[in-house]
Design a protein around this motif. Sequence first.
Motif, mmCIF file in Angstrom:
data_model
loop_
_atom_site.group_PDB
_atom_site.id
_atom_site.type_symbol
_atom_site.label_atom_id
_atom_site.label_comp_id
_atom_site.label_asym_id
_atom_site.label_seq_id
_atom_site.Cartn_x
_atom_site.Cartn_y
_atom_site.Cartn_z
ATOM 1 N N ASP A 136 0.830 -1.201 0.000
ATOM 2 C CA ASP A 136 0.000 0.000 0.000
ATOM 3 C C ASP A 136 0.865 1.252 0.000
ATOM 4 O O ASP A 136 0.596 2.205 -0.734
ATOM 5 N N ILE A 137 1.919 1.252 0.802
ATOM 6 C CA ILE A 137 2.812 2.402 0.840
ATOM 7 C C ILE A 137 3.542 2.556 -0.495
ATOM 8 O O ILE A 137 3.733 3.667 -0.985
ATOM 9 N N GLU A 138 3.919 1.454 -1.104
ATOM 10 C CA GLU A 138 4.599 1.552 -2.387
ATOM 11 C C GLU A 138 3.661 2.080 -3.470
ATOM 12 O O GLU A 138 4.078 2.841 -4.337
ATOM 13 N N VAL A 139 2.408 1.692 -3.428
ATOM 14 C CA VAL A 139 1.459 2.165 -4.437
ATOM 15 C C VAL A 139 1.180 3.658 -4.259
ATOM 16 O O VAL A 139 0.885 4.360 -5.229
ATOM 17 N N PHE A 160 10.900 1.071 -10.629
ATOM 18 C CA PHE A 160 10.160 0.937 -9.368
ATOM 19 C C PHE A 160 9.052 -0.106 -9.497
ATOM 20 O O PHE A 160 8.867 -0.948 -8.611
ATOM 21 N N THR A 161 8.326 -0.076 -10.604
ATOM 22 C CA THR A 161 7.232 -1.027 -10.815
ATOM 23 C C THR A 161 7.768 -2.444 -10.964
ATOM 24 O O THR A 161 7.167 -3.394 -10.447
ATOM 25 N N VAL A 162 8.895 -2.600 -11.646
ATOM 26 C CA VAL A 162 9.488 -3.936 -11.792
ATOM 27 C C VAL A 162 9.895 -4.482 -10.429
ATOM 28 O O VAL A 162 9.638 -5.651 -10.119
ATOM 29 N N ILE A 163 10.501 -3.644 -9.600
ATOM 30 C CA ILE A 163 10.877 -4.084 -8.247
ATOM 31 C C ILE A 163 9.640 -4.458 -7.440
ATOM 32 O O ILE A 163 9.620 -5.464 -6.724
ATOM 33 N N LEU A 164 8.581 -3.681 -7.579
ATOM 34 C CA LEU A 164 7.335 -3.966 -6.881
ATOM 35 C C LEU A 164 6.734 -5.292 -7.347
ATOM 36 O O LEU A 164 6.314 -6.116 -6.527
ATOM 37 N N VAL A 165 6.736 -5.528 -8.641
ATOM 38 C CA VAL A 165 6.179 -6.775 -9.187
ATOM 39 C C VAL A 165 7.038 -7.962 -8.781
ATOM 40 O O VAL A 165 6.509 -9.041 -8.464
ATOM 41 N N VAL A 166 8.355 -7.804 -8.779
ATOM 42 C CA VAL A 166 9.239 -8.897 -8.358
ATOM 43 C C VAL A 166 8.962 -9.270 -6.901
ATOM 44 O O VAL A 166 8.877 -10.453 -6.547
ATOM 45 N N GLY A 167 8.806 -8.277 -6.044
ATOM 46 C CA GLY A 167 8.476 -8.562 -4.643
ATOM 47 C C GLY A 167 7.123 -9.233 -4.494
ATOM 48 O O GLY A 167 6.949 -10.155 -3.699
ATOM 49 N N PHE A 168 6.166 -8.797 -5.291
ATOM 50 C CA PHE A 168 4.835 -9.398 -5.247
ATOM 51 C C PHE A 168 4.875 -10.854 -5.706
ATOM 52 O O PHE A 168 4.282 -11.730 -5.076
ATOM 53 N N VAL A 169 5.582 -11.121 -6.790
ATOM 54 C CA VAL A 169 5.692 -12.495 -7.299
ATOM 55 C C VAL A 169 6.443 -13.369 -6.309
ATOM 56 O O VAL A 169 6.081 -14.534 -6.089
ATOM 57 N N TYR A 170 7.477 -12.832 -5.668
ATOM 58 C CA TYR A 170 8.217 -13.581 -4.654
ATOM 59 C C TYR A 170 7.304 -13.998 -3.507
ATOM 60 O O TYR A 170 7.318 -15.162 -3.087
ATOM 61 N N GLU A 171 6.518 -13.058 -3.011
ATOM 62 C CA GLU A 171 5.592 -13.395 -1.922
ATOM 63 C C GLU A 171 4.532 -14.380 -2.380
ATOM 64 O O GLU A 171 4.099 -15.239 -1.620
ATOM 65 N N TRP A 172 4.100 -14.264 -3.602
ATOM 66 C CA TRP A 172 3.093 -15.175 -4.147
ATOM 67 C C TRP A 172 3.660 -16.583 -4.236
ATOM 68 O O TRP A 172 3.015 -17.558 -3.852
ATOM 69 N N LYS A 173 4.901 -16.723 -4.731
ATOM 70 C CA LYS A 173 5.532 -18.042 -4.872
ATOM 71 C C LYS A 173 5.863 -18.659 -3.506
ATOM 72 O O LYS A 173 5.822 -19.864 -3.355
ATOM 73 N N LYS A 174 6.191 -17.828 -2.529
ATOM 74 C CA LYS A 174 6.486 -18.334 -1.180
ATOM 75 C C LYS A 174 5.232 -18.728 -0.417
ATOM 76 O O LYS A 174 5.322 -19.315 0.649
ATOM 77 N N GLY A 175 4.057 -18.369 -0.942
ATOM 78 C CA GLY A 175 2.811 -18.725 -0.272
ATOM 79 C C GLY A 175 2.365 -17.699 0.756
ATOM 80 O O GLY A 175 1.506 -18.007 1.592
ATOM 81 N N GLY A 176 2.911 -16.508 0.706
ATOM 82 C CA GLY A 176 2.531 -15.471 1.680
ATOM 83 C C GLY A 176 1.132 -14.918 1.452
ATOM 84 O O GLY A 176 0.577 -14.296 2.330
ATOM 85 N N LEU A 177 0.571 -15.144 0.283
ATOM 86 C CA LEU A 177 -0.756 -14.615 -0.022
ATOM 87 C C LEU A 177 -1.853 -15.670 0.053
ATOM 88 O O LEU A 177 -3.012 -15.364 -0.146
ATOM 89 N N GLU A 178 -1.489 -16.902 0.338
ATOM 90 C CA GLU A 178 -2.486 -17.973 0.425
ATOM 91 C C GLU A 178 -3.125 -17.985 1.800
ATOM 92 O O GLU A 178 -2.452 -17.808 2.810
ATOM 93 N N TRP A 179 -4.407 -18.223 1.838
ATOM 94 C CA TRP A 179 -5.147 -18.252 3.091
ATOM 95 C C TRP A 179 -5.586 -19.681 3.357
ATOM 96 O O TRP A 179 -6.180 -20.321 2.524
ATOM 97 N N GLU A 180 -5.260 -20.172 4.535
ATOM 98 C CA GLU A 180 -5.580 -21.574 4.851
ATOM 99 C C GLU A 180 -6.750 -21.661 5.797
ATOM 100 O O GLU A 180 -6.970 -20.876 6.617
#
Length: 119
Positions: A72-75, A99-119
Motif C-alpha cells: 500500500d505504501i509503495e502504491v 520501481f514497478t518492476v521491483i514492486l512486481v518482483v516482490g509481489f511475485v516472490y511473496e506469491w511463490k512463497k505462499g505469503g498470499l495464500e489463506w488456509e
Amino acid sequence: MTVLEFGPVAALLVIASALALIIANSSRVLGPHRPSYRKSVPYESGMKPIGPALRRLPVKFYLVAVLFIIFDIEVIFFLPWAVSMRDLGVYGLAVMAVFTVILVVGFVYEWKKGGLEWE
C-alpha cells in the motif's frame, strides 16, 4: 547549544506527563469502582465466551497485514508520479518502470512463497 535552550521543551514534557497521569488516574479516583466477576468476563454479544479471551493468532494474520502495508505504501508513490508525469519526461517514466518492476518482483516472490495464500 546550551542546556537552557531546551528548558521550554523540558517544561512541556513535564506538564504533558503530569496532565496525562492526572487524566488517567482521575477516572479511577472520581468514578465508581466495583469490580465483579461478570464485569471482568469478556463480552461477546451477550453469549457466553468460548475459550480464552487472549488467544494466540496465527502468524499468517500478521504477514498479510505487513504485506498490505508494504504494498500500500509503495502504491502511494504512484500518485505524485502520475500528477507530474509530463514534467518528468522519459527519465520519470524509466525510474517508475524500475520501481514497478521491483514492486512486481516482490509481489511475485511473496506469491511463490505462499505469503498470499489463506488456509
